[in-house]
Design a protein around this motif. Structure first.
Motif, PDB file in Angstrom:
ATOM      1  N   ASP A 147       0.425  -1.139  -0.329  1.00 25.50           N
ATOM      2  CA  ASP A 147       0.349  -0.588  -0.272  1.00 25.50           C
ATOM      3  C   ASP A 147       1.020   1.073   0.345  1.00 25.50           C
ATOM      4  O   ASP A 147       0.686   1.957  -0.661  1.00 25.50           O
ATOM      5  N   HIS A 177      -3.771   1.357   3.826  1.00 29.71           N
ATOM      6  CA  HIS A 177      -4.328   0.473   3.787  1.00 29.71           C
ATOM      7  C   HIS A 177      -5.096   0.333   2.164  1.00 29.71           C
ATOM      8  O   HIS A 177      -5.557  -0.851   1.985  1.00 29.71           O
ATOM      9  N   ASP A 214       1.596  -2.508   4.492  1.00 26.22           N
ATOM     10  CA  ASP A 214       0.093  -4.081   4.675  1.00 26.22           C
ATOM     11  C   ASP A 214       0.857  -4.585   2.977  1.00 26.22           C
ATOM     12  O   ASP A 214       0.725  -3.762   2.146  1.00 26.22           O
TER      13      ASP A 214
END
Length: 330
Positions: A147, A177, A214
């Motif tokens: 991300d 995210h 992420d």
């Protein structure tokens, strides 16, 4: 309106305008990586920084950032559209660059990461607002998507004598995210920031530790698992009044990018229209904060290319006549 005549008008409008309403010049030199000294002959290796064949750009660490061009031979592994990272055409022109933004070596964990860097055409002015955008696409042959990719502006050229990650807080980055998964379409990363003053360099990459990034693992290439991203269309401009919009939107009710929304600043009056390829007007709006949901008279529109016409007035009476195209994907 006569259909062939409508197509002729659209053709010339698209030649005259891109998807932004900015007035200033791009402060990033060679932002589409079109200018080059010689065609790349291979991917970068230690001692052979092929990225430097692209004018003005270089790797600020010992990481092996790569330069891809249509002129490169298929056997070079840096050709377009086929190369070691996957299959991809440029967002614009005949070239793009690529980095390993996330890397795991199970036998020698060292938070390896790659970056690209260049000196701006002008250093930034204190307390002025700037808009930056660039496009990324995940390399389909690598197993990890992440991300956190961003643009960092500094007053001096940051660097490392090794290939480890550079931990920092980029002024503009992909939303936290929201993992960049797409290996087909280019994903735009954009935003505005207020300059502290004297920032003369831009560096693009992942500035977060593995723990703060992420990821999604699609497949493992153990013992070396990594994520590569292509980069193209880097733009930095001083903000006064402007209109900007994405070239792709996906009204599929997944909660992300479901509305076609304009980005804008200091727009006093506005009128926007969207047409299908047959010249039929399918959406019109006068409030720039509204968005199109990809429907016409309550019915879902088919995937494809649609055409946008905008007439607006901004700061100091600046007039914007924006014409272009958008792609609807579901």
């Amino acid at each position: 309106m006569n259909r062939p005549f409508f197509y002729i008008i659209l053709f010339f409008l698209l030649l005259l305008a891109k998807t932004t309403g900015f007035a200033q010049l791009n402060l990033v030199p060679n932002g589409s990586f079109e200018e080059y000294d010689t065609c790349p002959t291979s991917y970068t290796t230690p001692g052979d920084p092929q990225i430097q064949r692209c004018k003005h750009w270089y790797a600020p660490t010992e990481g092996t950032s790569d330069y891809f061009r249509t002129c490169a031979l298929l056997t070079s592994n840096v050709s377009i559209p086929y190369n070691w990272g996957g299959f991809q055409y440029p967002f614009d022109g005949n070239a793009y660059v690529g980095i390993l933004a996330y890397y795991i070596d199970f036998f020698n964990p060292n938070n390896y990461s790659e970056y690209i860097q260049t000196k701006l055409n002008e250093c930034l002015i204190q307390n002025q607002e700037y808009y930056v955008e660039f496009y990324v696409c995940r390399g389909g042959r690598q197993g990890i998507a992440i991300d956190r990719i961003g643009a960092l502006f500094t007053s001096y050229p940051i660097s490392r004598p090794d290939a480890k990650m550079m931990i920092a807080s980029p002024q503009v980055e992909n939303p936290r995210h929201h993992i960049i998964k797409d290996t087909i379409n280019w994903t735009k990363i954009s935003g505005t920031f207020i300059a502290e003053g004297g920032e003369c360099y831009i560096t693009i990459g992942n500035f977060y530790s593995h723990e703060a990034t992420d990821t999604i693992m699609y497949h493992s290439d153990w013992p070396d698992d990594y994520s590569s991203y292509f980069i193209d269309g880097v733009t930095l401009k001083l903000v006064d009044s402007w209109i900007n919009y994405p070239n792709v939107f996906t009204p599929n009710n997944d909660g992300f990018n479901d509305l076609f929304l304009l980005e804008s600043k200091s727009i006093d009056s506005f009128e926007g229209k969207i047409f299908n390829r047959w010249g039929t007007k399918i959406f019109e709006w006068h409030d720039i904060t509204q968005g199109w949901d990809g429907k016409f008279n309550g019915s879902i529109c088919a995937e494809g290319v649609y055409y946008i016409l905008i007439n607006a007035k901004g700061a100091e009476g600046k007039v914007y006549n924006v014409k272009g195209s958008i792609q609807l994907l579901r």
